[in-house]
Write an enzyme that holds these catalytic residues in place. Structure first.
Site, PDB file in Angstrom:
ATOM      1  N   ASN A   7       0.919  -1.337   0.122  1.00  0.00           N
ATOM      2  CA  ASN A   7      -0.070  -0.190  -0.021  1.00  0.00           C
ATOM      3  C   ASN A   7       0.970   1.039   0.058  1.00  0.00           C
ATOM      4  O   ASN A   7       1.509   1.565   1.059  1.00  0.00           O
ATOM      5  CB  ASN A   7      -0.868   0.045   1.267  1.00  0.00           C
ATOM      6  CG  ASN A   7      -1.674   1.237   1.263  1.00  0.00           C
ATOM      7  OD1 ASN A   7      -1.446   2.532   0.754  1.00  0.00           O
ATOM      8  ND2 ASN A   7      -3.001   1.086   1.690  1.00  0.00           N
ATOM      9  N   GLU A  34      -4.072   2.026  -3.010  1.00  0.00           N
ATOM     10  CA  GLU A  34      -4.126   3.497  -2.600  1.00  0.00           C
ATOM     11  C   GLU A  34      -3.217   4.123  -3.565  1.00  0.00           C
ATOM     12  O   GLU A  34      -2.349   5.077  -2.992  1.00  0.00           O
ATOM     13  CB  GLU A  34      -3.605   3.657  -1.138  1.00  0.00           C
ATOM     14  CG  GLU A  34      -4.966   3.534  -0.314  1.00  0.00           C
ATOM     15  CD  GLU A  34      -4.832   4.344   1.066  1.00  0.00           C
ATOM     16  OE1 GLU A  34      -5.251   5.540   1.259  1.00  0.00           O
ATOM     17  OE2 GLU A  34      -3.939   3.572   2.037  1.00  0.00           O
ATOM     18  N   ASP A 147      -4.229  -4.776   0.915  1.00  0.00           N
ATOM     19  CA  ASP A 147      -4.520  -4.191   1.836  1.00  0.00           C
ATOM     20  C   ASP A 147      -6.032  -4.763   2.419  1.00  0.00           C
ATOM     21  O   ASP A 147      -6.921  -4.189   1.803  1.00  0.00           O
ATOM     22  CB  ASP A 147      -4.432  -2.689   1.895  1.00  0.00           C
ATOM     23  CG  ASP A 147      -4.869  -2.148   3.351  1.00  0.00           C
ATOM     24  OD1 ASP A 147      -5.095  -2.777   4.376  1.00  0.00           O
ATOM     25  OD2 ASP A 147      -4.737  -0.693   3.478  1.00  0.00           O
ATOM     26  N   ASN A 149      -7.582  -4.453   5.270  1.00  0.00           N
ATOM     27  CA  ASN A 149      -7.919  -3.791   6.477  1.00  0.00           C
ATOM     28  C   ASN A 149      -8.945  -4.324   7.753  1.00  0.00           C
ATOM     29  O   ASN A 149      -9.943  -4.087   7.860  1.00  0.00           O
ATOM     30  CB  ASN A 149      -8.991  -2.461   5.865  1.00  0.00           C
ATOM     31  CG  ASN A 149      -8.213  -1.202   5.376  1.00  0.00           C
ATOM     32  OD1 ASN A 149      -7.345  -0.743   6.288  1.00  0.00           O
ATOM     33  ND2 ASN A 149      -8.624  -0.766   4.453  1.00  0.00           N
ATOM     34  N   ASP A 218      -2.211  -6.127   5.894  1.00  0.00           N
ATOM     35  CA  ASP A 218      -1.644  -6.269   4.665  1.00  0.00           C
ATOM     36  C   ASP A 218      -1.702  -7.857   4.544  1.00  0.00           C
ATOM     37  O   ASP A 218      -0.824  -8.272   5.246  1.00  0.00           O
ATOM     38  CB  ASP A 218      -0.639  -5.583   4.202  1.00  0.00           C
ATOM     39  CG  ASP A 218      -0.727  -4.158   4.317  1.00  0.00           C
ATOM     40  OD1 ASP A 218      -1.093  -3.392   3.487  1.00  0.00           O
ATOM     41  OD2 ASP A 218      -0.465  -3.484   5.421  1.00  0.00           O
ATOM     42  N   ASP A 247       2.860   4.591   5.254  1.00  0.00           N
ATOM     43  CA  ASP A 247       2.367   4.088   6.592  1.00  0.00           C
ATOM     44  C   ASP A 247       2.492   2.493   6.581  1.00  0.00           C
ATOM     45  O   ASP A 247       2.377   1.922   7.591  1.00  0.00           O
ATOM     46  CB  ASP A 247       1.389   4.633   7.545  1.00  0.00           C
ATOM     47  CG  ASP A 247       0.130   4.847   6.628  1.00  0.00           C
ATOM     48  OD1 ASP A 247       0.093   4.326   5.469  1.00  0.00           O
ATOM     49  OD2 ASP A 247      -0.914   5.699   6.971  1.00  0.00           O
ATOM     50  N   HIS A 248       2.443   2.274   5.567  1.00  0.00           N
ATOM     51  CA  HIS A 248       2.474   0.656   5.380  1.00  0.00           C
ATOM     52  C   HIS A 248       4.053  -0.014   4.854  1.00  0.00           C
ATOM     53  O   HIS A 248       4.668   0.883   4.248  1.00  0.00           O
ATOM     54  CB  HIS A 248       1.616  -0.025   4.311  1.00  0.00           C
ATOM     55  CG  HIS A 248       0.220   0.195   4.663  1.00  0.00           C
ATOM     56  ND1 HIS A 248      -0.498  -0.735   4.659  1.00  0.00           N
ATOM     57  CD2 HIS A 248      -0.565   1.428   4.556  1.00  0.00           C
ATOM     58  CE1 HIS A 248      -1.938  -0.180   4.968  1.00  0.00           C
ATOM     59  NE2 HIS A 248      -1.967   1.091   4.828  1.00  0.00           N
TER      60      HIS A 248
END
Length: 265
Positions: A7, A34, A147, A149, A218, A247-248
């Site tokens: 991501n 994303e 991802d 989530n 993920d 941030d991943h």
């Protein structure tokens, strides 16, 4: 062959990070999420300069998924999930690459919960489960990467009691993920790292990465044919420590050219 999911949290704003990681890690196939860019703003030329072909499904400001390959032509088989014709969010793309089938996804966040966004997340999960039921028994390796989530268990989240009311950790969401695995899919990271705290996401604030206060959201799921060729599954934490980064962190699995054979006793 190395297959990864990442991501990127904005492909154009973090293009330098992505290109640096591609050169460093040399994955063969990558699912990106994303993108946060419409189709016409996908940085195709920069990615091709590194030797990768690409297909993508963009969306202005939000969402967006892509598949990159440096090991052969990408034969797109699907973009978008069936089951909700009015759904225009760019969250799923699928292709055959070098003898394997790859599905790349960005599952809805679902917050705030309860509410319409959470309801959409559960409907999307239902549609994903229905579609994956048609892929799990294929006579070819299948990888579903992205991802999701969702933190499947308490082991997948730092201080789980703080997340009980979050849409990523809701009982309905964890049950939906468990139902996917019950179809016959294997969670690659958890399969090779049972009992370990392994994270793929760290918030930008409060030194979350430095404190390893993360989440595992993920995932790469394997059907039986893919599982038989699995060699390794790891989180590549290096790019999470770079400047202006996502941030991943990427998740990378390595598969053998042929299924492993157990030695006879």
């Amino acid at each position: 062959m190395k297959i990864a999911t990442y991501n990127v949290n904005g492909i154009n704003g973090r293009l330098a990070v992505l290109l640096r990681w591609l050169e460093l890690a040399e994955p063969d196939v990558v699912c990106l999420q994303e993108l946060k860019a419409p189709d016409e703003r996908f940085p195709e030329s920069s990615i091709r300069e590194l030797g990768y072909d690409a297909i993508w499904l963009g969306q202005k400001s939000w969402n967006g998924v892509a598949i990159l390959s440096r090991v052969g032509e990408i034969h797109e088989t699907r973009r978008g999930l069936p089951g909700e014709q009015e759904d225009v969010q760019s969250r799923y793309i699928e292709a055959a690459v070098n003898g394997v089938l790859i599905g790349g996804l960005y599952l809805p966040n679902g917050n705030p919960r309860p509410g319409p966004k959470f309801d959409y997340k559960l409907r999307w999960f239902d549609r994903l489960r229905d579609h994956l039921s048609t892929l799990v028994s294929l006579d070819a390796p299948v990888f579903i990467a992205g991802d999701f989530n969702v933190m499947p268990t308490d082991l997948d989240v730092y201080v789980p009691e703080r997340w009980r009311d979050d849409a990523l950790f809701a009982p309905e969401v964890r049950e939906a993920y468990a139902q996917l695995l019950a179809q016959g899919w294997t969670d690659a990271l958890r399969h090779l790292h049972p009992g370990e705290r392994v994270y793929t996401f760290w918030k930008y604030w409060r030194n979350s990465f430095e404190r390893d206060a993360g989440l595992r959201i993920d995932h790469i799921l394997l059907n039986h044919k893919a599982k038989a060729r699995l060699v390794s599954a790891e989180v590549d934490r290096r790019p999470r420590g770079w400047e202006k980064t996502s941030d991943h962190a990427p998740v990378v699995v390595e598969i053998a050219d042929k299924p492993s054979r157990k030695r006879k006793a």
